[in-house]
Design a protein around this motif. Structure first.
Motif, mmCIF file in Angstrom:
data_model
loop_
_atom_site.group_PDB
_atom_site.id
_atom_site.type_symbol
_atom_site.label_atom_id
_atom_site.label_comp_id
_atom_site.label_asym_id
_atom_site.label_seq_id
_atom_site.Cartn_x
_atom_site.Cartn_y
_atom_site.Cartn_z
ATOM 1 N N UNK A 154 -2.121 45.900 48.187
ATOM 2 C CA UNK A 154 -0.690 46.211 48.070
ATOM 3 C C UNK A 154 0.088 44.978 47.595
ATOM 4 N N UNK A 155 -0.558 44.248 46.694
ATOM 5 C CA UNK A 155 0.055 43.054 46.131
ATOM 6 C C UNK A 155 0.558 43.288 44.719
ATOM 7 N N UNK A 156 0.963 42.214 44.068
ATOM 8 C CA UNK A 156 1.484 42.289 42.700
ATOM 9 C C UNK A 156 0.887 41.169 41.863
ATOM 10 N N UNK A 157 0.888 41.386 40.552
ATOM 11 C CA UNK A 157 0.458 40.358 39.608
ATOM 12 C C UNK A 157 1.474 40.299 38.481
ATOM 13 N N UNK A 158 1.860 39.087 38.132
ATOM 14 C CA UNK A 158 2.821 38.878 37.054
ATOM 15 C C UNK A 158 2.231 37.886 36.054
ATOM 16 N N UNK A 159 2.335 38.237 34.772
ATOM 17 C CA UNK A 159 1.778 37.385 33.718
ATOM 18 C C UNK A 159 2.900 36.942 32.791
ATOM 19 N N UNK A 160 3.080 35.653 32.696
ATOM 20 C CA UNK A 160 4.044 35.055 31.759
ATOM 21 C C UNK A 160 3.254 34.234 30.754
ATOM 22 N N UNK A 161 3.434 34.533 29.477
ATOM 23 C CA UNK A 161 2.616 33.857 28.489
ATOM 24 C C UNK A 161 3.350 33.724 27.164
ATOM 25 N N UNK A 162 3.043 32.651 26.458
ATOM 26 C CA UNK A 162 3.529 32.439 25.104
ATOM 27 C C UNK A 162 2.336 32.055 24.237
ATOM 28 N N UNK A 163 2.227 32.704 23.117
ATOM 29 C CA UNK A 163 1.099 32.432 22.246
ATOM 30 C C UNK A 163 1.118 30.967 21.813
ATOM 31 N N UNK A 164 -0.068 30.345 21.902
ATOM 32 C CA UNK A 164 -0.269 28.930 21.550
ATOM 33 C C UNK A 164 0.439 27.963 22.493
ATOM 34 N N UNK A 165 0.983 28.461 23.594
ATOM 35 C CA UNK A 165 1.666 27.597 24.557
ATOM 36 C C UNK A 165 0.987 27.632 25.932
ATOM 37 N N UNK A 166 0.376 28.746 26.277
ATOM 38 C CA UNK A 166 -0.280 28.847 27.571
ATOM 39 C C UNK A 166 0.157 30.057 28.367
ATOM 40 N N UNK A 167 -0.469 30.208 29.529
ATOM 41 C CA UNK A 167 -0.261 31.394 30.360
ATOM 42 C C UNK A 167 -0.116 30.984 31.815
ATOM 43 N N UNK A 168 0.802 31.662 32.509
ATOM 44 C CA UNK A 168 0.952 31.485 33.949
ATOM 45 C C UNK A 168 0.792 32.846 34.615
ATOM 46 N N UNK A 169 -0.126 32.939 35.533
ATOM 47 C CA UNK A 169 -0.375 34.200 36.253
ATOM 48 C C UNK A 169 -0.039 33.979 37.720
ATOM 49 N N UNK A 170 0.832 34.843 38.241
ATOM 50 C CA UNK A 170 1.271 34.742 39.638
ATOM 51 C C UNK A 170 0.805 35.983 40.386
ATOM 52 N N UNK A 171 0.038 35.772 41.430
ATOM 53 C CA UNK A 171 -0.499 36.865 42.247
ATOM 54 C C UNK A 171 0.081 36.741 43.649
ATOM 55 N N UNK A 172 0.701 37.802 44.121
ATOM 56 C CA UNK A 172 1.305 37.807 45.451
ATOM 57 C C UNK A 172 0.613 38.845 46.312
ATOM 58 N N UNK A 173 0.099 38.402 47.463
ATOM 59 C CA UNK A 173 -0.568 39.307 48.401
ATOM 60 C C UNK A 173 0.181 39.285 49.734
ATOM 61 N N UNK A 174 0.327 40.466 50.363
ATOM 62 C CA UNK A 174 1.017 40.505 51.658
ATOM 63 C C UNK A 174 0.277 39.681 52.704
ATOM 64 N N UNK A 175 1.043 39.006 53.540
ATOM 65 C CA UNK A 175 0.436 38.201 54.597
ATOM 66 C C UNK A 175 0.286 39.034 55.858
#
Length: 401
Positions: A380-401
């Motif tokens: 029951x978590x979420x995943x968010x992907x922020x990316x720019x071509x030729x610049x890199x990618x940041x992936x954020x994964x949030x899981x309930x505690x």
């Protein structure tokens, strides 16, 4: 609404077919009421009477009659007004109404039909004529109700058939898509397996034929090629198996209490050992973060994301893994400075077998993120992907505690 009409139909059908139709007589003359009551009861009808329009409407509200014999000239509310009120209500608009009146001029008779009457009998009346018209209108009403009932059943059947056709088309589309995915999967798997198998075969043959000529470093190099190729095949098989579990809704989920800081340290150490030319930088806040997660699924999620970062970024570029508390949850953040993801491809990343158009010849099946997303959903978590071509990618994964 369907069930209301069906219930009314069944009630009236049962009453008319067993000779116990309910007839309401509305007349302000007691003599007429007695005469009609006696005549109709002898024929097996159940009879109720009302001496004026208000009483008639109350009687109808208490129990719907199957037919109404209605006088015109009555005090307070005449027969025309009673008929109009009955026709204005949905529950009573189709009850047969036969006017009984001493009025014989054409204009008033037409007015009776205009108000909604089904028939008109002049007073003084003949018993046989009244009975004939009553039975005729009851029979017409019965036939009308039977036809309406058959139409409702037909509409219901048509709706069920349409629903079945839609379900069949959707099933065929799913089957077609599944067939396409299986074909695509077999094609991709055969291609992906061929490379590591070729490496294993070549290294094994080289080792078997020339092992006495190879120095220690060359032998170690060939063994490392075999080991890495076996690792690649194992990963492909594991991913394929997990995808099959996920698509069959049988992906195992067993959450337990885990110190995710310690968990991630061991995972990063393992990845760094397997990839000596790369280093994953790990940071965390606070020192310990205890949550309930499925260790196997979480390991798969992070391995997939971190291996993608390694695979799609230059050796010289750092890879960051950060773990911290976020609004009472635990959040994993993986950042690289790799090739990035084209904007148009971001919405398709979680589709099985999808690969971004800029991956080139880099090996992969395109199933890792789709399974990772399903594993995150189980938490029951979420995943968010922020990316720019030729610049890199940041992936954020949030899981309930």
């Amino acid at each position: 609404m369907f069930y209301l009409h069906f219930a009314l139909f069944m009630r009236r059908l049962l009453m008319t077919t067993n000779g116990r139709a309910d007839i309401l007589i509305v007349d302000d003359q007691p003599k007429t009421l007695r005469l009609l009551t006696t005549m109709l009861e002898k024929q097996g009808f159940r009879v109720r009477t009302a001496i004026d329009g208000d009483v008639a409407l109350e009687a109808v509200a208490n129990q719907l009659p199957d037919l109404i014999l209605l006088d015109i000239m009555m005090p307070n509310m005449n027969g025309y007004e009673v008929c109009q009120k009955l026709r204005a209500a949905e529950a009573t608009q189709n009850i047969p109404i036969i006017f009984l009146s001493a009025i014989t001029n054409t204009e008033d008779i037409v007015k009776a039909f205009t108000a909604g009457g089904n028939d008109y009998v002049s007073k003084p009346f003949q018993a046989q004529e009244v009975l004939a018209r009553v039975e005729t209108h009851l029979e017409l009403r019965k036939m009308e109700q039977e036809l309406k009932h058959k139409n409702m059943l037909l509409e219901q059947e048509l709706m069920e058939r349409r629903a079945a056709e839609i379900a069949l088309r959707e099933a065929l589309m799913r089957e077609k898509e599944l067939s396409r995915l299986k074909s695509q999967f077999l094609t991709m798997v055969s291609h992906e397996f061929r490379t590591p198998l070729t490496v294993i075969q070549s290294s094994a043959e080289l080792f078997a034929t020339y092992h006495h000529r190879l120095n220690e470093d060359e032998r170690a190099h060939q063994l490392e090629n075999i080991r890495q190729s076996i690792k690649t095949i194992t990963t492909l098989l594991d991913n394929s198996l997990l995808l099959n579990y996920a698509e069959s809704n049988i992906l195992p989920y067993h959450p337990v209490a885990v110190d995710v800081v310690r968990f991630c340290k061991k995972l990063v150490e393992e990845i760094n050992n397997l990839n000596p030319k790369r280093t994953i930088h790990f940071s965390h806040e606070p020192a310990r973060i205890h949550v309930e997660i499925d260790p196997q699924l979480t390991r798969y999620i992070l391995l997939n994301v971190l291996n993608n970062a390694i695979k799609y970024s230059p050796v010289t570029c750092p890879i960051m893994l950060e773990v911290h508390r976020y609004n009472g949850n635990v959040q994993f953040r993986v950042e690289d400075q790799g090739i990035g993801i084209p904007a148009n491809d971001l919405v398709h990343l979680f589709e099985p077998f999808f690969r971004a158009k800029n991956v080139g010849e880099t090996a992969g099946l395109g199933i890792g993120l789709s399974v990772a997303k399903l594993a995150i959903d189980l938490h029951q978590g979420t995943i968010q992907i922020d990316s720019q071509e030729n610049r890199g990618t940041t992936i954020t994964i949030t899981l309930p505690a």
